[in-house]
Scaffold this motif. Structure first.
Motif, PDB file in Angstrom:
ATOM      1  N   SER A 125      42.830  37.171  34.588  1.00 32.53           N
ATOM      2  CA  SER A 125      43.181  35.765  34.782  1.00 32.53           C
ATOM      3  C   SER A 125      43.040  35.351  36.243  1.00 32.53           C
ATOM      4  O   SER A 125      42.552  34.254  36.552  1.00 32.53           O
ATOM      5  N   MET A 126      43.447  36.224  37.166  1.00 34.16           N
ATOM      6  CA  MET A 126      43.377  35.899  38.584  1.00 34.16           C
ATOM      7  C   MET A 126      41.926  35.863  39.074  1.00 34.16           C
ATOM      8  O   MET A 126      41.563  35.052  39.930  1.00 34.16           O
ATOM      9  N   ILE A 127      41.092  36.717  38.503  1.00 34.20           N
ATOM     10  CA  ILE A 127      39.662  36.679  38.850  1.00 34.20           C
ATOM     11  C   ILE A 127      39.014  35.426  38.274  1.00 34.20           C
ATOM     12  O   ILE A 127      38.262  34.726  38.953  1.00 34.20           O
ATOM     13  N   ARG A 128      39.311  35.112  37.014  1.00 36.75           N
ATOM     14  CA  ARG A 128      38.733  33.915  36.385  1.00 36.75           C
ATOM     15  C   ARG A 128      39.161  32.640  37.111  1.00 36.75           C
ATOM     16  O   ARG A 128      38.420  31.662  37.154  1.00 36.75           O
ATOM     17  N   ALA A 129      40.354  32.655  37.678  1.00 39.69           N
ATOM     18  CA  ALA A 129      40.845  31.484  38.414  1.00 39.69           C
ATOM     19  C   ALA A 129      40.173  31.338  39.773  1.00 39.69           C
ATOM     20  O   ALA A 129      40.350  30.322  40.452  1.00 39.69           O
ATOM     21  N   GLY A 130      39.424  32.350  40.170  1.00 41.04           N
ATOM     22  CA  GLY A 130      38.730  32.293  41.451  1.00 41.04           C
ATOM     23  C   GLY A 130      39.564  32.737  42.626  1.00 41.04           C
ATOM     24  O   GLY A 130      39.136  32.613  43.784  1.00 41.04           O
ATOM     25  N   ALA A 131      40.763  33.286  42.357  1.00 36.77           N
ATOM     26  CA  ALA A 131      41.657  33.683  43.448  1.00 36.77           C
ATOM     27  C   ALA A 131      41.251  35.013  44.078  1.00 36.77           C
ATOM     28  O   ALA A 131      41.567  35.271  45.241  1.00 36.77           O
ATOM     29  N   HIS A 132      40.569  35.870  43.306  1.00 40.05           N
ATOM     30  CA  HIS A 132      40.213  37.203  43.798  1.00 40.05           C
ATOM     31  C   HIS A 132      38.845  37.601  43.284  1.00 40.05           C
ATOM     32  O   HIS A 132      38.405  37.136  42.224  1.00 40.05           O
ATOM     33  N   ARG A 133      38.183  38.479  44.022  1.00 42.57           N
ATOM     34  CA  ARG A 133      36.833  38.906  43.666  1.00 42.57           C
ATOM     35  C   ARG A 133      36.774  40.335  43.138  1.00 42.57           C
ATOM     36  O   ARG A 133      35.992  40.633  42.251  1.00 42.57           O
TER      37      ARG A 133
END
Length: 326
Positions: A125-133
């Motif tokens: 979810s955090m990757i999909r949100a663009g917050a982490h790579r």
């Protein structure tokens, strides 16, 4: 749209390997009794210098290397465990320091045997949100420190270990639009706290001020596990738009060989598609799914492009599944 793609796996086990025969010298049991009821033959037990954090570090290092990265490439660490090194700080931050990673987001998730699936969905979810790579997702346990070694119904079931994966963001239009593109396709999680008393630890900082010991009502847990795991796997596959026949491999929580067999039958899945390591590692709680995944990747069974389903159920009850194209 962004997809979280699995790019590396790793695992770690304590040095000491304990057979059923060795356990039978300490508690009223036998190799035949354990194998018949659980399928377990060996487990690894952490020594004095081995902790949840050190096992997690070793598994993480292997996963990062497999992904072709260095530790400083990681910007998110989610660590699933029910046996942290300390009440606080989070064991994830200890692993962060051990790996030499500077500023990144690092925290623990507590959902017992389902913890790794919860951690995967959080990282996804955090990757999909663009917050982490680039996320490091770890399941690590030293369950031997919670066991009552006089209780033969529980002490024979568990072991220690750690497993880890690296998830990386892929966001090119071509990758995302391709139905055969790699990545996590769907995740589904559940919890039902009405069943706390069926699998729990009888201690804690806020109640007894002690670590406590694991307690379990095995028959009831078995019954719930088969029903819940089959249902959540079907749910996750439906969310991914895939039939059961599309599955190349199921990597289940390694609790009991009989649970794995019963769940596969309920889904009409051939046993040849189920990765089973419970005979060698016993139940390593949150570590069991990534441990089994790493073993199947490294021995060549799981190959790029295949559809893999991860699933687990643990105390709480908590349960979940994830579908990915590796």
């Amino acid at each position: 749209m962004i997809r979280a793609v699995l790019t590396g796996t790793g695992s770690a086990l304590p040095v000491r390997r304990v057979s059923n025969a060795e356990l039978a010298e300490q508690v009223d049991t036998s190799d035949e009794w354990i194998v018949e009821r659980t399928g377990i033959r060996f487990r690894h037990i952490a020594g004095p210098d081995e902790t949840t954090a050190t096992l997690a570090r070793d598994a993480a290092s292997a996963a990062i290397a497999a992904a072709g990265l260095t530790p400083t490439d990681i910007d998110l660490i989610v660590l699933a465990t029910a046996t942290p090194d300390n009440t606080f700080p989070a064991t994830a931050t200890k692993v962060q320091a051990m790996l030499g990673i500077g500023d990144c987001v690092a925290f623990d998730v507590a959902a017992v045997c389902s913890g790794f699936l919860y951690a995967v969905q959080v990282a996804d979810s955090m990757i999909r949100a663009g917050a982490h790579r680039r996320a490091l997702v770890i399941g690590a346990e030293t369950f031997s420190r919670l066991l009552d070694w006089q209780d033969r119904t529980t002490c024979v079931l568990f072991g220690d270990g750690a497993g880890a994966i690296v998830l990386e963001a892929r966001d090119s239009a071509e990758d995302v639009a391709d139905p055969a593109a790699r990545g996590i396709l769907a995740t589904r999680l559940h919890a039902d706290g009405r069943h706390n008393e069926l699998l729990f630890v009888d201690g804690g900082p806020s109640t007894t001020g002690t670590v406590g010991k694991l307690r379990m009502k095995g028959r009831e847990v078995f019954r719930h596990a088969v029903v819940n795991l089959a249902a959540v796997m079907e749910e996750a596959l439906a969310a991914a738009g895939l039939p059961t026949e599309a599955v190349d491999w199921v990597v289940p929580h390694q609790a009991n060989a009989r649970i794995l067999d019963a769940t596969a039958r309920k889904l009409s899945l051939p046993s040849e598609k189920v990765v089973m390591t419970v005979d060698q590692h016993a139940n390593t709680s949150a570590a069991s799914v990534p441990l089994a995944l790493d073993q199947a990747v490294r021995d060549g069974r799981i190959r790029p492009g295949q559809i893999v389903v991860l699933e687990a159920m643990g105390g709480g009850f908590t349960w979940g599944a994830a579908v990915l194209r590796v």
